[in-house]
Design a protein around this motif. Structure first.
Motif, PDB file in Angstrom:
ATOM      1  N   VAL A 187       0.839  -1.208   0.000  1.00 14.44           N
ATOM      2  CA  VAL A 187       0.000   0.000   0.000  1.00 14.44           C
ATOM      3  C   VAL A 187       0.870   1.253   0.000  1.00 14.44           C
ATOM      4  CG1 VAL A 187      -1.699   1.335   1.311  1.00 14.44           C
ATOM      5  CG2 VAL A 187      -1.924  -1.153   1.149  1.00 14.44           C
ATOM      6  N   GLY A 188       1.916   1.240   0.843  1.00 13.62           N
ATOM      7  CA  GLY A 188       2.802   2.391   0.919  1.00 13.62           C
ATOM      8  C   GLY A 188       3.483   2.689  -0.395  1.00 13.62           C
ATOM      9  N   LEU A 189       3.960   1.671  -1.074  1.00 13.02           N
ATOM     10  CA  LEU A 189       4.635   1.863  -2.362  1.00 13.02           C
ATOM     11  C   LEU A 189       3.655   2.332  -3.437  1.00 13.02           C
ATOM     12  CD1 LEU A 189       6.983  -1.273  -2.349  1.00 13.02           C
ATOM     13  CD2 LEU A 189       7.629   1.117  -1.984  1.00 13.02           C
ATOM     14  N   ALA A 190       2.425   1.832  -3.392  1.00  7.72           N
ATOM     15  CA  ALA A 190       1.409   2.278  -4.359  1.00  7.72           C
ATOM     16  C   ALA A 190       1.083   3.751  -4.160  1.00  7.72           C
ATOM     17  CB  ALA A 190       0.147   1.430  -4.215  1.00  7.72           C
ATOM     18  N   VAL A 191       0.951   4.168  -2.884  1.00 11.24           N
ATOM     19  CA  VAL A 191       0.684   5.575  -2.573  1.00 11.24           C
ATOM     20  C   VAL A 191       1.844   6.446  -3.025  1.00 11.24           C
ATOM     21  CG1 VAL A 191       0.468   7.231  -0.673  1.00 11.24           C
ATOM     22  CG2 VAL A 191      -0.890   5.135  -0.658  1.00 11.24           C
ATOM     23  N   ALA A 192       3.079   5.988  -2.794  1.00 14.62           N
ATOM     24  CA  ALA A 192       4.254   6.748  -3.209  1.00 14.62           C
ATOM     25  C   ALA A 192       4.277   6.948  -4.719  1.00 14.62           C
ATOM     26  CB  ALA A 192       5.527   6.032  -2.750  1.00 14.62           C
ATOM     27  N   GLY A 193       3.836   5.920  -5.464  1.00 15.00           N
ATOM     28  CA  GLY A 193       3.789   6.036  -6.913  1.00 15.00           C
ATOM     29  C   GLY A 193       2.795   7.099  -7.368  1.00 15.00           C
TER      30      GLY A 193
END
Length: 457
Positions: A409-415
């Motif tokens: 989730v964190g990496l998706a938000v960062a993207g």
């Protein structure tokens, strides 16, 4: 207006200013600007400018927001968006600067920077005992609401200022190094980077959030001095705010300079507490450390008193079935428990919340200050906050420790966040908020211009 209302004297203004100063100036206000000076080195000027925006100007505007809107606290500032939002915002602010992060930090900084060097790193019971005594004292000082002004503005604050003045006199009489030759870290290597990072470093003081939360404490204290008319209370709040935040700005500049000068003898420290310990020990050894321990304990205690009192006052006002004293006890107890997780853990988890709440607080403060221009129209508030809350949420997720930020989730938000302007400097909310402001103002003035037609129909 009450005809028997007392006329404020210069001494009265000085006492209220001292109260505001004591409530604002806590542990972070000492260690973060000092560390900033070490990070920025000879680029301390632009870094200081950025820091003063979020560390002084914004808290001053938060006090003015309370004065201009005649609010009694953080709840009233969010009220144009409805009671549900106002209550949620109040709880989040008080939880962040209160029992979850801000209030526990006052005890952990005072202990780890001031007292722990005397006890040694291997001591396992020191923080537990110190935090118990610390929050017991906070409870006692804030137990009687009528005594908060006296305890903070007249007793604790002058003692703190006397000790800090002593530190400055010794340090600037015999500087450890020159600011012009102080090395610079990569993040502060040019004017724009130093300005931006100084701006973000000011978040850590939590003072803009505290300014909103302390509103109820300050208003209560002013009313107890004989000012009953809301306009008079607002004027006293505004004038006192200018005096107190001017003093804060001066101390910040001196601390930033002190940090930059310390690089002449010491390497960059991991945080400002270590730097402060090194500096005072360089000048006065164990005696200096004893002065630092006293200094930190006094300033942290003044802030803790204000935080637990503001928490108890606001929560009692909105949840009156629970008394002020019970809320006060719960705040002190929760802060004591959180403090024993340690300073490093508290800072690691508080930073994400600040990345979320600071943008929301900034836009609400600015909207409140300029609200007379658009009649405090809720439509303007709504468009700005809606456009701010999503990117601020993204900034929060990215700032969490790796267990969250490096998850799927964190990496998706960062993207998704990477497509927003200024995301690379932690301000992805700024442009959307500006767009929301323009849209809100257009809607406000269009509705206002059509109002006569609607009335005629």
């Amino acid at each position: 207006m009450n005809n028997t209302e007392k006329k404020m004297t210069f001494k009265d203004y000085a006492v209220v200013s001292s109260l505001l100063f004591g409530l604002f100036f806590g542990a972070g206000n000492l260690i973060f600007p000092l560390h900033l000076g070490q990070l920025a080195g000879h680029n301390w000027g632009p870094a200081a400018l950025g820091f003063l925006v979020t560390g002084v100007l914004l808290p001053l505007l938060s006090v003015l927001a309370i004065a201009i809107t005649r609010a009694k606290g953080v709840y009233d500032v969010g009220l144009p968006l409805g009671t549900g939002f106002a209550l949620t915002f109040m709880v989040l602010i008080h939880a962040t600067i209160g029992p979850l992060f801000g209030t526990p930090r006052t005890a952990t900084v005072a202990y780890e920077v001031g007292l722990k060097p005397f006890l040694g790193a291997g001591n396992s019971w020191g923080l537990l005992l110190f935090s118990a005594l610390f929050f017991g004292a906070s409870f006692a000082f804030s137990y009687r609401e009528n005594d908060i002004l006296s305890n903070v503005g007249k007793v604790l604050n002058p003692l703190f200022l006397a000790l800090l003045t002593l530190v400055f006199l010794v340090a600037f009489a015999s500087p450890l190094g020159s600011t012009t030759s102080a090395p610079v870290t990569v993040a502060y290597s040019n004017f724009s980077n130093a300005l931006t990072n100084g701006f973000l470093e000011g978040y850590n003081t939590m003072d803009a959030l505290a300014g909103l939360a302390f509103g109820v404490t300050v208003v209560t204290a002013i009313q107890q001095m004989g000012q009953k008319d809301p306009k008079s209370v607002s004027l006293v709040t505004a004038k006192s705010g200018f005096f107190s935040m001017g003093a804060v700005a001066l101390i910040y500049l001196l601390l930033i300079l002190l940090g930059a000068m310390s690089l002449g003898q010491f390497k960059l420290s991991p945080e400002g507490g270590t730097a402060f310990t090194q500096i005072v020990n360089a000048y006065a050894g164990p005696v200096g450390q004893a002065v630092l321990a006293t200094l930190l304990t006094v300033t942290c205690l003044t802030t803790a008193v204000g935080l637990v009192a503001a928490f108890a006052q606001d929560f009692h006002n909105h949840f009156p079935k629970v008394s002020y004293h019970v809320w006060l006890f719960l705040s002190c107890l929760a802060s004591f428990l959180t403090a024993n997780f340690g300073l490093e853990t508290i800072i690691a988890w508080s930073t994400p919340m600040l990345m979320f709440l600071y943008p929301l607080s900034m836009v609400l403060i600015l909207l409140s200050v300029f609200s007379p221009l658009f009649k405090r129209d809720g439509v303007v508030y709504l468009t700005v906050v809606v456009c701010t809350v999503v990117p601020a949420f993204f900034d929060m997720i990215v700032a969490f420790p790796k267990v969250v930020s490096q998850s799927h989730v964190g990496l998706a938000v960062a993207g998704m966040r990477s497509y927003l302007p200024l995301a690379n400097i932690g301000m992805s909310w700024a442009v959307p908020a500006l767009v929301g402001l323009v849209v809100g103002l257009v809607l406000h003035f269009v509705r206002r211009s059509n109002l006569p037609e609607l009335v005629e129909d």
